[in-house]
Design a protein around this motif. Structure first.
Motif, mmCIF file in Angstrom:
data_model
loop_
_atom_site.group_PDB
_atom_site.id
_atom_site.type_symbol
_atom_site.label_atom_id
_atom_site.label_comp_id
_atom_site.label_asym_id
_atom_site.label_seq_id
_atom_site.Cartn_x
_atom_site.Cartn_y
_atom_site.Cartn_z
ATOM 1 N N ASP A 149 0.648 -0.867 0.179
ATOM 2 C CA ASP A 149 0.000 0.153 0.358
ATOM 3 C C ASP A 149 0.811 1.236 0.236
ATOM 4 N N VAL A 151 1.343 4.790 -0.259
ATOM 5 C CA VAL A 151 0.586 6.181 -1.110
ATOM 6 C C VAL A 151 1.862 7.144 -0.572
ATOM 7 N N GLU A 152 1.333 8.472 -0.791
ATOM 8 C CA GLU A 152 1.366 9.691 -0.777
ATOM 9 C C GLU A 152 1.128 9.906 0.138
ATOM 10 N N GLU A 209 -7.796 5.380 8.951
ATOM 11 C CA GLU A 209 -8.658 5.864 7.340
ATOM 12 C C GLU A 209 -8.639 6.933 7.161
ATOM 13 N N ARG A 247 4.806 1.816 9.259
ATOM 14 C CA ARG A 247 4.763 2.430 7.357
ATOM 15 C C ARG A 247 6.487 2.825 6.873
ATOM 16 N N THR A 296 7.071 9.621 -0.237
ATOM 17 C CA THR A 296 5.602 8.542 -0.109
ATOM 18 C C THR A 296 6.288 7.411 1.001
ATOM 19 N N SER A 313 5.106 3.163 2.176
ATOM 20 C CA SER A 313 4.861 1.865 2.167
ATOM 21 C C SER A 313 4.190 0.969 3.407
#
Length: 547
Positions: free
Chosen positions: A132, A134-135, A180, A373, A392, A394
């Motif tokens: 996953d 994500v920025e 989320e 992350r 970024t 992940s």
């Protein structure tokens, strides 16, 4: 006669132009004076030499022809050989019609019964990478000036966990919390919504009590929890709104003044409602007694009896009035008003304090799913102005992302186990964590798999690679008997059965066979699990799959 005197034969002389024949006496030498035998021999020799020259010339010519057209001659030779072979085949081999009558009858087509584990697999390709990516974009709308990065810039490869500081902007932290829903507004006392509920649950998950986690209202317990959050992060709580502190102090003064008013009103009520003192009662009783004595003397002729009677009645009335309760309604009304002012002052104080409670600006929290992350890339540095994506990130764990056709995906489920090969060829376990359906029936499904823990060296080797994943969607419990699907036939009652060959299969229809009723199990890879129900079946028995 001597050999030298052997007569010679003269060839006729050539006629002269004038018709006169040449004679020996004419003085001209004779060109044909050679003996005839020698002439013949010379002629034959010349002819032989001429023929030899011709033969040599022919041989040389054929050589040139052969050398100049070698490819043509080879092709011609091959064609001749093929022609001869075709004639021989047509002459000496029998046609199928002619040979079929004498050919032996074909035997039975059989296959052995296998014994071992049986499994049905789905194979797909998957990319290896961190989960996953994500920025990270931060809300900078609350900053009055430029959103300058002042510190806490993470390095690539760093890990973000709950309560980590992802970045420092204008001296304020960006605190990482699990969630989320992105942060989109400032949360303060009194607001409600799903973002408040997420904040409460996130704070509770990191060990900070936030009150009722089922309530979506930002209450005092939530504000206190936000204060603890900043204390653990090592930063002061955000400054309250301008004038909030002064408002609290003014409200506190108002409460104190109202409380003083209540005290004064209560004192007035107490004083107004208090009964006569002992002295006042004594004095009233004394006055009544004196009036009674005066009345008695007046009735005895010492004074005016009527006046004495009036004085007694007045004294009695004054004593009775003294003993009656006083009217304190005005004092009580004043006390009630003072108490209402206290309640109003307390309410104003509460509101002022609420405005000064800790709150959470949208720019100082970063919600991320599946923490921890990993920071994959950083696009800011200390001193730069924050604009666009800051970094970024992940998942810190490796994930396999594959795709499967809808038909194969229908056979899979979350929790199913599979395996893929490590760079050294060792099989490594992976488990399906999620299946994502395609947009339509023609689109492939996304299959996400979580591998068993990998070493840093293995992660480095696998990162960005595409691997082959084998997923077992059905397997027998241990070793079982199995036969090809083609060996199954249906009995008169619909039961499944196989035909076992007990003699030489090459005997064809004369081969000895027996039928065994079986119960079928897992079918995979063209074979099916069987268990004998009526009859016996063992490993390596030959079953008929065709005739």
């Amino acid at each position: 006669m001597r050999e030298d005197d052997t007569p010679t034969t003269k060839l006729p002389a050539e006629s002269s132009p004038g018709g006169t024949a040449s004679t020996p006496d004419s003085g001209v030498a004779d060109a044909d004076t050679t003996p005839f035998s020698e002439l013949i021999d010379g002629t034959e020799t010349a002819a032989a030499e001429s023929e030899s020259e011709v033969d040599t010339s022919r041989v040389s010519g054929w050589g040139r022809v052969l050398r100049g057209n070698r490819a043509l001659w080879i092709v011609a030779l091959v064609a001749v050989v093929c022609l001869v072979a075709g004639l021989l085949v047509g002459r000496f081999l029998m046609s199928p019609d002619a040979s079929s009558a004498d050919a032996p009858e074909p035997g039975l087509v059989t296959a052995p019964v296998e014994f071992g584990p049986l499994s049905n697999d789905v194979t797909l390709r998957a990319d290896v990478g961190y989960a996953d990516a994500v920025e990270v974009k931060l809300d900078t709308s609350a900053f009055s000036g430029a959103a300058v990065v002042t510190g806490q810039v993470p390095e690539v490869g760093a890990t973000l966990t709950p309560l980590s500081i992802a970045l420092e902007v204008v001296g304020r932290p960006v605190i990482v919390l699990p969630g989320e829903l992105p942060s989109y507004r400032t949360l303060r006392f009194g607001v409600s919504g799903p973002d408040v509920l997420q904040l409460k649950q996130a704070l509770t998950s990191v060990g900070i009590g936030a009150g009722d986690v089922n309530s979506n209202v930002f209450d005092r317990a939530t504000a206190d929890a936000v204060g603890q959050l900043y204390a653990q992060a090592g930063y002061p709580v955000p400054a309250p709104e301008e004038g909030a502190s002064d408002g609290v102090r003014a409200a506190e003064e108002g409460v104190r003044a109202a409380q003083t008013g209540v005290a004064d009103a209560q004192k007035a009520l107490n004083e107004a409602g208090a009964g006569p003192s002992t002295v006042e009662i004594w004095q009233a009783d004394v006055k009544v007694a004196a009036a009674q004595q005066a009345l008695a003397r007046a009735q005895g002729g010492d004074g005016d009896p009527q006046q004495a009677q009036w004085d007694l009645q007045t004294a009695q009335l004054e004593r009775d009035e003294l003993r009656k309760g006083k009217d304190t309604s005005a004092q009580r009304s004043a006390l009630d008003s003072a108490r209402a002012q206290v309640a109003s002052a307390n309410q104003a104080l509460e509101e002022a304090r609420q405005k000064a409670l800790p709150y959470l600006p949208a720019s100082e929290v970063l919600y991320l799913t599946e923490l921890p992350r990993r920071v994959d890339a950083v696009s800011v540095e200390r001193g730069s102005v924050l604009s666009g994506a800051a970094m970024t990130v992940s998942g810190a764990t490796v994930r396999l992302t594959g795709a499967a056709a809808e038909a194969d995906a229908a056979l899979l489920a979350a929790g199913a186990e599979g395996s893929f090969d490590l760079p050294d060829g060792t099989a490594h376990r992976a488990v399906i964590s999620e299946l994502k359906a395609g947009k339509d029936s023609k689109s492939r499904w996304e299959v996400l798999l979580d591998p068993d823990p990998l070493t840093p060296e293995q992660i480095t080797q696998l990162q960005g690679k595409n691997v082959r994943v084998k997923l077992a969607i059905g397997a027998t419990e241990g070793d079982v008997l199995s036969v090809p699907l083609a060996a199954l036939t249906a009995g008169p009652g619909g039961e499944s059965r196989v035909e076992v060959v007990e003699s030489d299969p090459r005997e064809g229809k004369d081969a000895k066979t027996r039928l065994v009723v079986v119960e079928t199990g897992l079918a995979a890879k063209g074979a099916v699990e069987v268990t004998a129900v009526d009859g016996t079946l063992e490993e390596r028995d030959l079953v008929v799959v065709g005739r």
